[in-house]
Design a protein around this motif. Structure first.
Motif, PDB file in Angstrom:
ATOM      1  N   PRO A  85       6.272   8.544   9.139  1.00  0.00           N
ATOM      2  CA  PRO A  85       6.307   7.099   9.364  1.00  0.00           C
ATOM      3  C   PRO A  85       4.908   6.500   9.286  1.00  0.00           C
ATOM      4  O   PRO A  85       3.930   7.149   9.645  1.00  0.00           O
ATOM      5  CB  PRO A  85       6.890   6.957  10.774  1.00  0.00           C
ATOM      6  N   ILE A  86       4.842   5.288   8.816  1.00  0.00           N
ATOM      7  CA  ILE A  86       3.575   4.576   8.756  1.00  0.00           C
ATOM      8  C   ILE A  86       3.319   3.999  10.133  1.00  0.00           C
ATOM      9  O   ILE A  86       4.108   3.215  10.655  1.00  0.00           O
ATOM     10  CB  ILE A  86       3.636   3.462   7.690  1.00  0.00           C
ATOM     11  N   THR A  87       2.200   4.376  10.725  1.00  0.00           N
ATOM     12  CA  THR A  87       1.922   3.942  12.089  1.00  0.00           C
ATOM     13  C   THR A  87       0.983   2.761  12.158  1.00  0.00           C
ATOM     14  O   THR A  87       0.907   2.088  13.161  1.00  0.00           O
ATOM     15  CB  THR A  87       1.308   5.098  12.904  1.00  0.00           C
ATOM     16  N   GLY A  88       0.277   2.474  11.138  1.00  0.00           N
ATOM     17  CA  GLY A  88      -0.669   1.369  11.160  1.00  0.00           C
ATOM     18  C   GLY A  88      -0.640   0.622   9.852  1.00  0.00           C
ATOM     19  O   GLY A  88       0.075   0.986   8.929  1.00  0.00           O
ATOM     20  N   PRO A  89      -1.446  -0.421   9.774  1.00  0.00           N
ATOM     21  CA  PRO A  89      -1.465  -1.175   8.525  1.00  0.00           C
ATOM     22  C   PRO A  89      -2.115  -0.359   7.425  1.00  0.00           C
ATOM     23  O   PRO A  89      -3.174   0.219   7.596  1.00  0.00           O
ATOM     24  CB  PRO A  89      -2.282  -2.411   8.866  1.00  0.00           C
ATOM     25  N   ARG A 131      -0.289  -3.389   3.043  1.00  0.00           N
ATOM     26  CA  ARG A 131       0.615  -4.001   4.014  1.00  0.00           C
ATOM     27  C   ARG A 131      -0.201  -4.792   5.035  1.00  0.00           C
ATOM     28  O   ARG A 131      -1.205  -4.303   5.504  1.00  0.00           O
ATOM     29  CB  ARG A 131       1.412  -2.888   4.702  1.00  0.00           C
ATOM     30  N   ASP A 138       5.285  -3.243   9.816  1.00  0.00           N
ATOM     31  CA  ASP A 138       5.751  -1.900   9.465  1.00  0.00           C
ATOM     32  C   ASP A 138       7.032  -2.015   8.633  1.00  0.00           C
ATOM     33  O   ASP A 138       7.491  -3.104   8.315  1.00  0.00           O
ATOM     34  CB  ASP A 138       5.974  -1.059  10.722  1.00  0.00           C
ATOM     35  N   ASP A 139       7.596  -0.881   8.270  1.00  0.00           N
ATOM     36  CA  ASP A 139       8.778  -0.879   7.405  1.00  0.00           C
ATOM     37  C   ASP A 139       9.964  -1.592   8.033  1.00  0.00           C
ATOM     38  O   ASP A 139      10.685  -2.326   7.363  1.00  0.00           O
ATOM     39  CB  ASP A 139       9.172   0.553   7.054  1.00  0.00           C
ATOM     40  N   THR A 170       9.960  -3.976  10.315  1.00  0.00           N
ATOM     41  CA  THR A 170       9.717  -5.419  10.359  1.00  0.00           C
ATOM     42  C   THR A 170       9.877  -6.036   8.981  1.00  0.00           C
ATOM     43  O   THR A 170      10.466  -7.109   8.830  1.00  0.00           O
ATOM     44  CB  THR A 170       8.302  -5.699  10.900  1.00  0.00           C
TER      45      THR A 170
END
Length: 112
Positions: free
Chosen positions: A4-8, A12, A17-18, A20
């Motif tokens: 998962p992407i945890t930060g910008p 982006r 995040d994904d 949102t």
């Protein structure tokens, strides 16, 4: 298993995040069914074009329709109404592409 992407990230905005981005897309996407309903009931006024994000051509349809309705007493207004009727008929085939284009632009703006 995807990480998962945890930060910008570099593409982006901060805090988006994904999940949102997906919620914003779902809240703002356009439907071809709604566009066709607007086309059917308010097509000569350009409502379907406003809905699809084509504001300039929607204003043009609206102005041509209103001016033509006012000019029908001189008979010249019927030419404008004929042009708008033909334009609306062609739009029936263009609506899926307009909605797809709007939704693709929305995806691109959320993916930055």
């Amino acid at each position: 298993m995807p990480v998962p992407i945890t930060g910008p990230g570099p593409s982006r905005p901060a805090g988006l995040d994904d999940a949102t981005a997906l919620m914003r897309y779902d809240a703002n996407k356009r439907s071809a069914l709604v566009a066709y309903l607007l086309w059917f009931f308010l097509g000569s006024f350009g409502a379907h074009r406003f809905y699809a994000g084509r504001t300039g051509s929607g204003i043009a349809q609206l102005v041509i329709t209103l001016l033509s309705m006012l000019m029908t007493f001189v008979l010249i207004g019927y030419a404008g109404l004929f042009v708008v009727a033909l334009w609306v008929l062609v739009d029936a085939f263009l609506i899926p592409g307009m909605i797809r284009g709007y939704n693709n632009q929305l995806i691109a703006s959320l993916g930055r």
